[in-house]
Enzyme design. Structure first.
Site, PDB file in Angstrom:
ATOM      1  N   GLU A   1       9.996  10.574  35.371  1.00  0.00           N
ATOM      2  CA  GLU A   1       8.764  11.351  35.380  1.00  0.00           C
ATOM      3  C   GLU A   1       9.105  12.835  35.582  1.00  0.00           C
ATOM      4  O   GLU A   1       8.738  13.449  36.578  1.00  0.00           O
ATOM      5  CB  GLU A   1       7.818  10.865  36.483  1.00  0.00           C
TER       6      GLU A   1
ATOM      7  N   GLU B   1       1.255   5.467  45.961  1.00  0.00           N
ATOM      8  CA  GLU B   1       2.146   6.631  45.932  1.00  0.00           C
ATOM      9  C   GLU B   1       1.548   7.784  46.726  1.00  0.00           C
ATOM     10  O   GLU B   1       0.373   8.117  46.559  1.00  0.00           O
ATOM     11  CB  GLU B   1       2.382   7.091  44.489  1.00  0.00           C
TER      12      GLU B   1
END
Length: 268
Positions: free
Chosen positions: A249, A152
């Site tokens: 998230e 990521e």
């Protein structure tokens, strides 16, 4: 939790670091299950024994969708991971081994390998070569364990020293190392904050995307609290054929359950 968009179905996982923070951590599993979530994710399970986390998952009847590799102590060079830090190979390998142990106990299929911060005195070429070599080593371990790794990129506005430059760089590393074992974590919030052009970038990277996370921007609240056109974004993700988890998230603007009304607003 399965939601229906105009492009098809998506599976949502509750991120227990960001959601249900009004409750003690161990109570968040049951709260997520009560709201209809069948999967959860959170970065760091390491404060609890793996067997205790598995017990919490089983009692709530939810699946662990994602964990991160461990970060180092606050203020250390590896606080956000060790993969990009020259000279931290032992720390990196120990962290990967620990993460794979937890993944095995939890039945967790995907581990996010945190890149870490590039030391200010490190040569960029050396730091990147270190990163690629570390990901290749981790892929060998993950392949044997039957676990997939994801990479990521964090937006440079919030973390200018974060090693991984972009999702496109993450995709290039995954392709070079082993695209069956290593893929991209496509975080919509970071993508929009960093470069925008979310849908086109997602569709270009789709073959390598193994996990998705969502939050709105600005504010990192639930979808519908910022400027991202989530009705279209989620529909296009679903239409792409992506079948993995979509991790929520985000930090709810109000109460967590109250904030879940975004699902009805965006998918109706």
């Amino acid at each position: 939790m399965i939601i229906q968009t105009s492009g098809g179905e998506l599976r949502l996982a509750a991120n227990l670091k960001w959601m249900y923070t009004e409750l003690p951590f161990e109570a968040r599993f049951d709260a997520a299950a009560a709201a209809g979530f069948t999967g959860v994710e959170f970065a760091s399970p390491y404060d609890l024994p793996a067997t205790r986390v598995r017990e919490l998952l089983d009692n709530a009847g939810v699946i662990q969708a994602l964990i991160n590799t461990p970060g180092g102590p606050a203020g250390s060079s590896t606080v956000m991971g060790a993969a990009y830090v020259p000279g931290a190979g032992d720390v990196f390998r120990h962290g990967v081994e620990r993460a794979l142990h937890y993944a095995d106990v939890l039945g967790n299929p995907i581990v996010h390998v945190m890149a870490g911060l590039r030391p200010v005195d490190a040569e960029p070429e050396l730091a990147f070569a270190t990163y690629v070599a570390n990901i290749a080593w981790a892929a060998d371990q993950a392949r044997s364990a039957g676990v997939r790794l994801v990479l990521e990129a964090i937006n440079k506005r919030e973390q200018p020293q974060y090693g991984l430059a972009s999702m496109e760089t993450a995709a290039a590393v995954a392709e070079a190392v082993d695209p069956d074992t290593v893929g991209v974590l496509f975080d919509v919030y970071h993508a929009q904050t960093d470069r925008g052009n979310i849908i086109e970038r997602f569709e270009r990277l789709t073959p390598l995307i193994k996990h998705v996370q969502i939050a709105d921007n600005p504010g990192r609240g639930e979808p519908g609290t910022g400027e991202i056109a989530y009705e279209r974004v989620l529909a296009r993700i679903a239409a792409s054929g992506y079948s993995g988890w979509v991790g929520c998230e985000y930090g709810p603007v109000g109460g967590t359950d109250e904030g879940l009304n975004w699902i009805e607003r965006i998918t109706r």
